[in-house]
Motif scaffolding. Structure first.
Motif, mmCIF file in Angstrom:
data_model
loop_
_atom_site.group_PDB
_atom_site.id
_atom_site.type_symbol
_atom_site.label_atom_id
_atom_site.label_comp_id
_atom_site.label_asym_id
_atom_site.label_seq_id
_atom_site.Cartn_x
_atom_site.Cartn_y
_atom_site.Cartn_z
ATOM 1 N N GLU A 57 0.811 -1.217 0.000
ATOM 2 C CA GLU A 57 0.000 0.000 0.000
ATOM 3 C C GLU A 57 0.847 1.271 0.000
ATOM 4 O O GLU A 57 0.324 2.363 0.232
ATOM 5 C CB GLU A 57 -0.926 0.011 1.224
ATOM 6 C CG GLU A 57 -1.969 -1.083 1.233
ATOM 7 C CD GLU A 57 -2.821 -1.066 2.494
ATOM 8 O OE1 GLU A 57 -2.532 -0.242 3.381
ATOM 9 O OE2 GLU A 57 -3.762 -1.862 2.581
ATOM 10 N N SER A 60 -0.374 3.955 -2.378
ATOM 11 C CA SER A 60 -1.554 4.696 -1.923
ATOM 12 C C SER A 60 -1.208 5.670 -0.808
ATOM 13 O O SER A 60 -1.901 6.671 -0.613
ATOM 14 C CB SER A 60 -2.635 3.726 -1.441
ATOM 15 O OG SER A 60 -2.229 3.038 -0.269
ATOM 16 N N THR A 64 -1.373 11.627 -3.303
ATOM 17 C CA THR A 64 -2.262 12.596 -2.663
ATOM 18 C C THR A 64 -2.852 13.554 -3.691
ATOM 19 O O THR A 64 -2.191 13.921 -4.668
ATOM 20 C CB THR A 64 -1.521 13.404 -1.582
ATOM 21 O OG1 THR A 64 -2.410 14.399 -1.053
ATOM 22 C CG2 THR A 64 -0.285 14.097 -2.134
ATOM 23 N N THR A 176 -10.363 13.072 4.556
ATOM 24 C CA THR A 176 -10.899 11.744 4.234
ATOM 25 C C THR A 176 -11.774 11.737 2.979
ATOM 26 O O THR A 176 -12.029 10.667 2.428
ATOM 27 C CB THR A 176 -11.723 11.192 5.416
ATOM 28 O OG1 THR A 176 -12.722 12.154 5.786
ATOM 29 C CG2 THR A 176 -10.831 10.894 6.604
ATOM 30 N N THR A 178 -10.877 12.854 0.128
ATOM 31 C CA THR A 178 -10.035 12.612 -1.053
ATOM 32 C C THR A 178 -8.824 11.733 -0.764
ATOM 33 O O THR A 178 -8.221 11.193 -1.703
ATOM 34 C CB THR A 178 -9.528 13.940 -1.640
ATOM 35 O OG1 THR A 178 -8.734 14.626 -0.649
ATOM 36 C CG2 THR A 178 -10.685 14.824 -2.078
ATOM 37 N N GLU A 179 -8.453 11.572 0.517
ATOM 38 C CA GLU A 179 -7.206 10.894 0.861
ATOM 39 C C GLU A 179 -7.461 9.569 1.573
ATOM 40 O O GLU A 179 -8.445 9.420 2.290
ATOM 41 C CB GLU A 179 -6.356 11.790 1.774
ATOM 42 C CG GLU A 179 -6.137 13.189 1.237
ATOM 43 C CD GLU A 179 -5.373 13.198 -0.067
ATOM 44 O OE1 GLU A 179 -4.202 12.767 -0.076
ATOM 45 O OE2 GLU A 179 -5.950 13.628 -1.089
ATOM 46 N N THR A 180 -6.532 8.622 1.374
ATOM 47 C CA THR A 180 -6.614 7.352 2.083
ATOM 48 C C THR A 180 -6.093 7.518 3.506
ATOM 49 O O THR A 180 -5.360 8.466 3.816
ATOM 50 C CB THR A 180 -5.778 6.279 1.369
ATOM 51 O OG1 THR A 180 -4.385 6.672 1.406
ATOM 52 C CG2 THR A 180 -6.218 6.117 -0.077
ATOM 53 N N THR A 181 -6.459 6.579 4.373
ATOM 54 C CA THR A 181 -5.960 6.602 5.748
ATOM 55 C C THR A 181 -4.444 6.497 5.767
ATOM 56 O O THR A 181 -3.763 7.186 6.546
ATOM 57 C CB THR A 181 -6.573 5.452 6.556
ATOM 58 O OG1 THR A 181 -7.992 5.597 6.566
ATOM 59 C CG2 THR A 181 -6.057 5.447 7.976
ATOM 60 N N THR A 230 -5.370 2.214 14.300
ATOM 61 C CA THR A 230 -6.043 2.152 12.991
ATOM 62 C C THR A 230 -6.678 0.793 12.768
ATOM 63 O O THR A 230 -7.810 0.687 12.276
ATOM 64 C CB THR A 230 -5.033 2.452 11.868
ATOM 65 O OG1 THR A 230 -4.424 3.734 12.109
ATOM 66 C CG2 THR A 230 -5.722 2.474 10.515
ATOM 67 N N ARG A 234 -10.778 -1.245 12.015
ATOM 68 C CA ARG A 234 -11.072 -2.187 10.938
ATOM 69 C C ARG A 234 -11.952 -3.332 11.428
ATOM 70 O O ARG A 234 -12.656 -3.967 10.652
ATOM 71 C CB ARG A 234 -9.777 -2.779 10.363
ATOM 72 C CG ARG A 234 -8.927 -1.832 9.549
ATOM 73 C CD ARG A 234 -7.676 -2.555 9.079
ATOM 74 N NE ARG A 234 -6.796 -1.692 8.314
ATOM 75 C CZ ARG A 234 -6.818 -1.584 6.988
ATOM 76 N NH1 ARG A 234 -7.669 -2.307 6.294
ATOM 77 N NH2 ARG A 234 -5.974 -0.790 6.373
#
Length: 307
Positions: A57, A60, A64, A176, A178-181, A230, A234
Motif C-alpha cells: 500500500e 496509496s 495525494t 478523508t 479525497t485521501e486514504t488513511t 487504525t 477495521r
C-alpha cells in the motif's frame, strides 16, 4: 467485524501510547521538545512503512490529491504534539492525559463552526458539562496549590495541545473525502519529522546511550500504537472501540505512580470523571444518531424510474 479484537487492539494501542508518554516525561528534562518530536515522528515511520510494504500500500500512502491539506493537518498536529510533550515536562502524566480528553469535546464544537455540522442540544450540553470538568481539572494548577510554580503554565499548554488536536481532527475529516488513511498517517509523520528536524537550529543535545534508546523507543512505540489504533477500527465500529480510549486514564495513573510517585489530587480526578462522562455521552449520542439515520434510509420509499 470482530468487536472483541477491535476492543483489544484499542486497549493495547492506548497502553502503548501511555508508555510512550511516560518515556517522553522521563527524557523531557534533558532533551529539547523539538528533538523529541523528531524522534517520535521519524522512527515511527519505520513500523508504518514496514506494514504498508507488507500490504503493498506504499503507492496509496504517497499518492495525494490535497498536499496543502496535509500541510495544514501536519502543522496543527505538530503544535498538538509539541504542546503535549512540553506539558509532560511540567505537570504529572495523569494530568496531561486527563486534560487531553478535552479534545473530542472541542471537536464537536469545532465541527459545528468549521464544518457546519448540525449539533443538537444534547451534544452541546455534553460539551458544556465537559468544559466544567476541564475547569475543575485546571483549578489545582492555576491557583498555585499543586506542584511547582510551572504547574499553571503546564496545564494551559496541555489545554492548548488538546485544542490543536481538535482542529487537527477537523482537518482529518476534510482530508478523508479525497485521501486514504495510509496517506493521512504517512504525510503527518513525515511532516512532523521535518518540523522536528528544523528545530535543530535552536540547539539539540547529543543524547547518551540511555536517552538515545528511549528516543528510539518513543518513535517505535508511537508507530506501533498508531497501527494498532487504525487496525482497531477495521474490526469494530468506532462507537464500540472509541470508549476504550479512556483506559488511558487508568494506565497513566498506574505508570505515574510507579515511575514518578505521582498521585493526582481529587479535584483533577473528579474533573477527569466529568470530562470522560461527557465524552462517553457524545459517543453514545453519535451511535444513536447513526442508528436513526440508518432507519430513516431503510424506511424511505424507493426512488422512481428515471424519465
Amino acid at each position: 467485524m470482530n468487536a472483541l479484537r477491535g476492543i483489544a487492539l484499542q486497549v493495547c494501542a492506548t497502553f502503548i501510547f501511555t508508555i510512550m508518554s511516560a518515556l517522553v516525561r522521563i527524557v523531557s528534562g534533558r532533551i529539547p521538545t523539538g528533538e523529541i518530536v523528531f524522534a517520535r515522528s521519524f522512527f515511527a515511520l519505520f513500523p508504518l512503512l514496514a506494514l504498508l510494504a507488507f500490504r503493498r500500500e506504499i503507492s496509496s500512502a504517497v499518492r495525494t490529491a490535497n498536499p496543502v491539506g496535509h500541510i495544514v493537518r501536519g502543522s496543527v498536529g505538530v503544535l498538538a504534539m509539541s504542546s503535549s510533550f512540553a506539558a509532560l515536562a511540567l505537570i504529572p502524566l495523569a494530568d496531561v492525559t486527563a486534560i487531553g480528553f478535552t479534545a473530542p469535546l472541542l471537536t464537536v464544537a469545532l465541527a459545528a463552526v468549521m464544518l457546519r455540522e448540525k449539533v443538537h442540544v444534547y451534544r452541546w450540553s455534553a460539551v458544556c458539562v465537559g468544559l466544567v470538568g476541564v475547569v475543575i481539572m485546571l483549578s489545582p494548577h492555576i491557583d498555585g496549590g499543586y506542584g511547582s510554580g510551572q504547574g499553571g503554565m503546564g496545564a494551559l499548554i496541555a489545554l492548548f495541545g488538546a485544542a490543536c488536536t481538535a482542529v487537527a481532527m477537523i482537518q482529518v475529516r476534510r482530508l478523508t473525502s479525497t485521501e486514504t488513511t495510509a496517506a493521512i498517517v504517512f504525510y503527518f509523520q513525515a511532516l512532523a519529522a521535518v518540523a522536528g528536524l528544523a528545530t535543530a537550529a535552536w540547539g539539540w543535545v547529543l543524547p547518551d546511550a540511555g536517552d538515545a534508546l528511549m528516543l528510539l523507543s518513543i518513535g517505535i512505540l508511537g508507530g506501533i500504537g498508531q497501527i494498532l489504533l487504525t487496525e482497531s477500527y477495521r474490526h469494530a465500529p468506532a462507537s464500540v472501540v472509541a470508549p476504550f480510549t479512556y483506559s488511558a486514564m487508568l494506565w497513566s495513573l498506574l505508570l505515574g505512580f510507579i515511575l514518578f510517585s505521582e498521585i493526582p489530587p481529587l479535584t483533577v480526578l473528579a474533573g477527569a470523571v466529568i470530562v470522560i462522562g461527557a465524552g462517553l455521552f457524545v459517543i453514545w449520542r453519535e451511535q444513536r444518531l447513526g442508528i436513526e439515520r440508518a432507519k430513516a434510509i431503510e424506511a424511505a420509499p424507493p426512488a422512481g424510474p428515471a424519465v
